[in-house]
Design an enzyme around this catalytic site. Sequence first.
Site, PDB file in Angstrom:
ATOM      1  N   GLU A  58    -196.677 -74.367   7.415  1.00 44.64           N
ATOM      2  CA  GLU A  58    -196.848 -75.579   7.180  1.00 44.64           C
ATOM      3  C   GLU A  58    -197.051 -76.643   7.927  1.00 44.64           C
ATOM      4  OE1 GLU A  58    -194.382 -73.328   6.397  1.00 44.64           O
ATOM      5  OE2 GLU A  58    -195.134 -72.777   4.390  1.00 44.64           O
ATOM      6  N   PRO A 266    -196.230 -60.987  16.891  1.00 47.61           N
ATOM      7  CA  PRO A 266    -195.200 -61.167  16.051  1.00 47.61           C
ATOM      8  C   PRO A 266    -194.718 -62.495  15.391  1.00 47.61           C
ATOM      9  CG  PRO A 266    -194.615 -59.723  18.020  1.00 47.61           C
ATOM     10  CD  PRO A 266    -195.945 -60.432  18.275  1.00 47.61           C
ATOM     11  N   ARG A 267    -194.681 -62.592  14.296  1.00 42.70           N
ATOM     12  CA  ARG A 267    -194.325 -63.812  13.710  1.00 42.70           C
ATOM     13  C   ARG A 267    -193.195 -64.649  14.397  1.00 42.70           C
ATOM     14  NH1 ARG A 267    -196.773 -67.760  10.362  1.00 42.70           N
ATOM     15  NH2 ARG A 267    -195.110 -68.942   9.043  1.00 42.70           N
ATOM     16  N   GLY A 308    -198.116 -70.513  19.990  1.00 42.13           N
ATOM     17  CA  GLY A 308    -199.462 -71.308  19.684  1.00 42.13           C
ATOM     18  C   GLY A 308    -200.908 -70.904  20.104  1.00 42.13           C
ATOM     19  N   GLU A 309    -200.766 -69.656  20.532  1.00 42.75           N
ATOM     20  CA  GLU A 309    -202.258 -69.042  20.896  1.00 42.75           C
ATOM     21  C   GLU A 309    -202.784 -68.122  19.908  1.00 42.75           C
ATOM     22  OE1 GLU A 309    -202.840 -68.606  25.502  1.00 42.75           O
ATOM     23  OE2 GLU A 309    -200.785 -67.275  25.028  1.00 42.75           O
ATOM     24  N   ASN A 333    -201.173 -67.149   6.683  1.00 45.08           N
ATOM     25  CA  ASN A 333    -202.249 -67.896   6.583  1.00 45.08           C
ATOM     26  C   ASN A 333    -203.638 -67.363   6.673  1.00 45.08           C
ATOM     27  OD1 ASN A 333    -204.215 -70.035   6.077  1.00 45.08           O
ATOM     28  ND2 ASN A 333    -203.121 -71.379   7.473  1.00 45.08           N
ATOM     29  N   LEU A 335    -206.336 -68.251   5.944  1.00 39.01           N
ATOM     30  CA  LEU A 335    -207.491 -68.968   6.369  1.00 39.01           C
ATOM     31  C   LEU A 335    -207.612 -69.370   7.892  1.00 39.01           C
ATOM     32  CD1 LEU A 335    -206.828 -72.101   3.933  1.00 39.01           C
ATOM     33  CD2 LEU A 335    -208.470 -70.361   3.499  1.00 39.01           C
ATOM     34  N   GLU A 336    -206.989 -69.011   8.252  1.00 40.76           N
ATOM     35  CA  GLU A 336    -206.918 -69.302   9.982  1.00 40.76           C
ATOM     36  C   GLU A 336    -207.962 -68.502  10.714  1.00 40.76           C
ATOM     37  OE1 GLU A 336    -203.020 -68.499  11.567  1.00 40.76           O
ATOM     38  OE2 GLU A 336    -202.216 -70.737  11.569  1.00 40.76           O
TER      39      GLU A 336
END
Length: 419
Positions: A58, A266-267, A308-309, A333, A335-336
Amino acid sequence: MRLFYIVIAYLLAPVVIGALALRGFRDRTHWQGFSQRFGFGAPVEKPGIWVHAVSVGEVQASAPLVNALVARYPDVPLVLTTVTPTGRARARALFKDRVDVRYVPVDLPGSVRRFFARVRPRLAVILETEIWPNLYNRCGRLNVPLVMASARISPRSVNRYRRLVGLFRDALSHGIFIAAQSEEDAERFRSIGASPQRTHVIGNIKFDFGYPPDIETRGHELRTLLGLHRPVWIAGSTHAKEEDLLLDAHALIRQRFSNALLVMVPRHPPRFGDVADAMRARGIPYVTRTSGAAPRAEAQVFLLDTLGELPPFYAAGDVAFVGGSLLPIGGHNLLEPAALSRPTVAGPHNFNSADIAKLLVERGAVKIVHDAVELAKVVGDLLGDPATRARMGAAGREAMDQNRGAVDRLMAFIQPLLP
């Protein structure tokens, strides 16, 4: 009904806060800014705008809206709240000092009062569907307009809300404006007590996000690191037990492409070590991003253990898999990778963004698989078929472009609410 909710909230608060505190023994970022969860924190200089984005996905989706708000109202302070340390870290990386990033308070009356006393919002924007009766009640009592942006309710969730319709009707009656993703979502909100006059279809701002202009260049640089002449697939935002299925699938893929490389992402950062341990236990040669080393020919997995990568690594891959979808977690997501024209594969559990998944599947941009064997078959076929990869990637990018514009509609919706 709300009094009953408050009593239950106080009874559960020690459990919730205790769980958050205990996580700090494993990941100390959970302790940073901990007092903000009780509404403490530095007061803002003057009343401003409050945007809430629950977690990393989000926060990432909020970027176009936040940037638009900062550009339109440069002299108005903007506070962005989140729930998770990873969401907090991502928000700080995205917005730097332009935005005051802090944790949202737990939904207890005292914490909520302290939060509003310090933040003093003139407008509140809650992304997607976060319904907190005490926060919403406080907005109503202080006459703070509250917009639920990109709001959605799944058919499965609306039945649960209807059982507590008295509570949610009270929460939704305090001058709340619903900017729903679709007409179906708008109707579900009306069915649980949202005002028909204040419920509108605006669309999903997730379609409006954009990557930096150099994203493909960064992707090419990473691909050079990973290996220009070996098949590479990216598994983004993966979860426990799901990674076992991905490693099973990768073993089957390597029977067809002996030099194939899996980039595992990993998330949750605290699980980086768990995934490394699982690969060591299986005897799988791997390299970590933090090691700074390029994967040698014998390496089967590249573990992305940084934050962030993921987007530039999606740009570096031939095929993307979006995690949280092989298990009933809800999916992340899609859409990424679609925005990067990458063919995408996902499991069947995409109820967090069911409309987006349905659209991309219908457009031919996403393929759905149900187990490791099917995943290996689909990914393997795509790795060996550049034409199909190009066709799926183009379909995803076209779907993205055709559904942009929600942020502009949302800004027009917000403008009359912000004197």
